[in-house]
Design an enzyme around this catalytic site. Structure first.
Site, PDB file in Angstrom:
ATOM      1  N   GLY A  31       0.800  -1.222   0.000  1.00 38.21           N
ATOM      2  CA  GLY A  31       0.000   0.000   0.000  1.00 38.21           C
ATOM      3  C   GLY A  31       0.829   1.265   0.000  1.00 38.21           C
ATOM      4  N   CYS A  32       2.105   1.144  -0.140  1.00 36.96           N
ATOM      5  CA  CYS A  32       3.003   2.294  -0.136  1.00 36.96           C
ATOM      6  C   CYS A  32       2.768   3.144  -1.383  1.00 36.96           C
ATOM      7  CB  CYS A  32       4.443   1.784  -0.110  1.00 36.96           C
ATOM      8  SG  CYS A  32       5.702   3.050  -0.260  1.00 36.96           S
ATOM      9  N   GLY A  33       3.032   4.424  -1.277  1.00 42.58           N
ATOM     10  CA  GLY A  33       2.912   5.317  -2.429  1.00 42.58           C
ATOM     11  C   GLY A  33       3.830   4.916  -3.572  1.00 42.58           C
TER      12      GLY A  33
END
Length: 82
Positions: A31-33
């Site tokens: 879910g990291c940018g």
């Protein structure tokens, strides 16, 4: 002095493995940018896997909620998108 490589980590199959097995590897968060980097990481893996290059993902939702979901959901996300 104790380092992270002195600790075991649990794999998805609930087997403990030494963190030292993952020295010099890449870790990610679904879910990291920077998740769009998965496509490039997959290409990099395909080019260098024969030389021992691996990409790791230890699901943990402790870092600003960047890895939500169960192991199965995370596997499905990565398989569907990358």
């Amino acid at each position: 002095m104790t380092s992270i490589y002195d600790f075991p980590v649990m794999k998805q199959n609930n087997q403990a493995t030494p963190m030292d097995n993952y020295r010099s590897k890449v870790n990610t968060a679904t879910g990291c940018g920077l998740t769009p980097q998965y496509r490039e990481l997959q290409e990099l893996y395909e080019r260098h896997q024969n030389q021992g290059f691996e990409i790791l993902d230890f699901p943990c939702n402790q870092f600003m909620g960047q890895a939500p979901g169960s192991s199965e959901e995370i596997n499905r996300f990565c398989s569907l998108h990358y």
